[in-house]
Motif scaffolding. Structure first.
Motif, mmCIF file in Angstrom:
data_model
loop_
_atom_site.group_PDB
_atom_site.id
_atom_site.type_symbol
_atom_site.label_atom_id
_atom_site.label_comp_id
_atom_site.label_asym_id
_atom_site.label_seq_id
_atom_site.Cartn_x
_atom_site.Cartn_y
_atom_site.Cartn_z
ATOM 1 N N GLU A 19 0.828 -1.205 0.000
ATOM 2 C CA GLU A 19 0.000 0.000 0.000
ATOM 3 C C GLU A 19 0.864 1.257 0.000
ATOM 4 O O GLU A 19 0.537 2.241 -0.662
ATOM 5 N N THR A 20 1.954 1.214 0.751
ATOM 6 C CA THR A 20 2.878 2.350 0.789
ATOM 7 C C THR A 20 3.483 2.602 -0.586
ATOM 8 O O THR A 20 3.547 3.735 -1.055
ATOM 9 N N THR A 21 3.886 1.533 -1.251
ATOM 10 C CA THR A 21 4.464 1.651 -2.595
ATOM 11 C C THR A 21 3.455 2.250 -3.563
ATOM 12 O O THR A 21 3.784 3.136 -4.351
ATOM 13 N N ARG A 22 2.200 1.776 -3.500
ATOM 14 C CA ARG A 22 1.158 2.296 -4.386
ATOM 15 C C ARG A 22 0.903 3.777 -4.128
ATOM 16 O O ARG A 22 0.797 4.573 -5.057
ATOM 17 N N LEU A 23 0.828 4.156 -2.860
ATOM 18 C CA LEU A 23 0.586 5.552 -2.502
ATOM 19 C C LEU A 23 1.709 6.460 -3.002
ATOM 20 O O LEU A 23 1.462 7.506 -3.611
ATOM 21 N N LEU A 24 2.958 6.053 -2.783
ATOM 22 C CA LEU A 24 4.094 6.869 -3.212
ATOM 23 C C LEU A 24 4.224 6.902 -4.729
ATOM 24 O O LEU A 24 4.608 7.923 -5.305
ATOM 25 N N THR A 25 3.869 5.794 -5.391
ATOM 26 C CA THR A 25 3.886 5.772 -6.854
ATOM 27 C C THR A 25 2.849 6.729 -7.417
ATOM 28 O O THR A 25 3.117 7.446 -8.390
ATOM 29 N N ASP A 26 1.663 6.761 -6.818
ATOM 30 C CA ASP A 26 0.628 7.696 -7.262
ATOM 31 C C ASP A 26 1.072 9.144 -7.087
ATOM 32 O O ASP A 26 0.858 9.980 -7.967
ATOM 33 N N HIS A 27 1.704 9.454 -5.956
ATOM 34 C CA HIS A 27 2.207 10.812 -5.733
ATOM 35 C C HIS A 27 3.257 11.175 -6.787
ATOM 36 O O HIS A 27 3.275 12.295 -7.297
ATOM 37 N N ALA A 28 4.124 10.220 -7.103
ATOM 38 C CA ALA A 28 5.187 10.487 -8.069
ATOM 39 C C ALA A 28 4.631 10.646 -9.478
ATOM 40 O O ALA A 28 5.035 11.544 -10.219
ATOM 41 N N GLU A 29 3.692 9.782 -9.837
ATOM 42 C CA GLU A 29 3.184 9.779 -11.208
ATOM 43 C C GLU A 29 2.263 10.962 -11.491
ATOM 44 O O GLU A 29 2.368 11.601 -12.532
ATOM 45 N N TYR A 30 1.364 11.261 -10.584
ATOM 46 C CA TYR A 30 0.360 12.285 -10.850
ATOM 47 C C TYR A 30 0.711 13.650 -10.282
ATOM 48 O O TYR A 30 0.263 14.664 -10.795
ATOM 49 N N GLY A 31 1.502 13.691 -9.218
ATOM 50 C CA GLY A 31 1.840 14.975 -8.615
ATOM 51 C C GLY A 31 3.266 15.412 -8.877
ATOM 52 O O GLY A 31 3.693 16.461 -8.417
ATOM 53 N N HIS A 32 4.044 14.578 -9.588
ATOM 54 C CA HIS A 32 5.441 14.866 -9.925
ATOM 55 C C HIS A 32 6.312 15.017 -8.679
ATOM 56 O O HIS A 32 7.244 15.820 -8.656
ATOM 57 N N TRP A 33 5.994 14.260 -7.640
ATOM 58 C CA TRP A 33 6.794 14.259 -6.420
ATOM 59 C C TRP A 33 7.866 13.191 -6.531
ATOM 60 O O TRP A 33 7.701 12.186 -7.213
ATOM 61 N N GLU A 34 8.972 13.404 -5.832
ATOM 62 C CA GLU A 34 10.018 12.385 -5.752
ATOM 63 C C GLU A 34 10.330 12.149 -4.274
ATOM 64 O O GLU A 34 10.155 13.036 -3.436
ATOM 65 N N LEU A 35 10.787 10.941 -3.975
ATOM 66 C CA LEU A 35 11.096 10.575 -2.603
ATOM 67 C C LEU A 35 12.367 11.280 -2.164
ATOM 68 O O LEU A 35 13.406 11.175 -2.818
ATOM 69 N N TYR A 36 12.268 12.018 -1.067
ATOM 70 C CA TYR A 36 13.431 12.716 -0.528
ATOM 71 C C TYR A 36 13.989 11.954 0.667
ATOM 72 O O TYR A 36 15.179 11.732 0.770
ATOM 73 N N ARG A 37 13.101 11.533 1.568
ATOM 74 C CA ARG A 37 13.548 10.803 2.753
ATOM 75 C C ARG A 37 12.411 9.926 3.266
ATOM 76 O O ARG A 37 11.269 10.344 3.297
ATOM 77 N N LEU A 38 12.741 8.710 3.671
ATOM 78 C CA LEU A 38 11.786 7.817 4.298
ATOM 79 C C LEU A 38 12.391 7.358 5.606
ATOM 80 O O LEU A 38 13.511 6.846 5.638
#
Length: 62
Positions: A19-38
């Motif tokens: 679920e975490t992967t899906r949520l972060l993928t959606d943020h990256a794909e549709y909102g153009h966000w990238e992972l900075y820190r987890l």
């Protein structure tokens, strides 16, 4: 020097990795966000910081 905007996302302990992967993928794909820190906290929850670049438009002075 590029400018970034940040957003913090808190994921409680019950959220699975899938679920975490899906949520972060959606943020990256549709909102153009990238992972900075987890950060994985001791109680099993996750604190995620996402960033995206701020693109400023330069006004032409002709």
């Amino acid at each position: 020097m590029p400018e970034y905007e940040f957003v913090d996302v808190y994921l409680p302990r019950g959220v699975t990795r899938k679920e975490t992967t899906r949520l972060l993928t959606d943020h990256a794909e549709y909102g153009h966000w990238e992972l900075y820190r987890l950060t994985l906290l001791r109680d099993g929850s996750r604190k995620v910081r996402l960033r995206r670049r701020i693109i400023r438009q330069v006004r032409a002075t002709w």
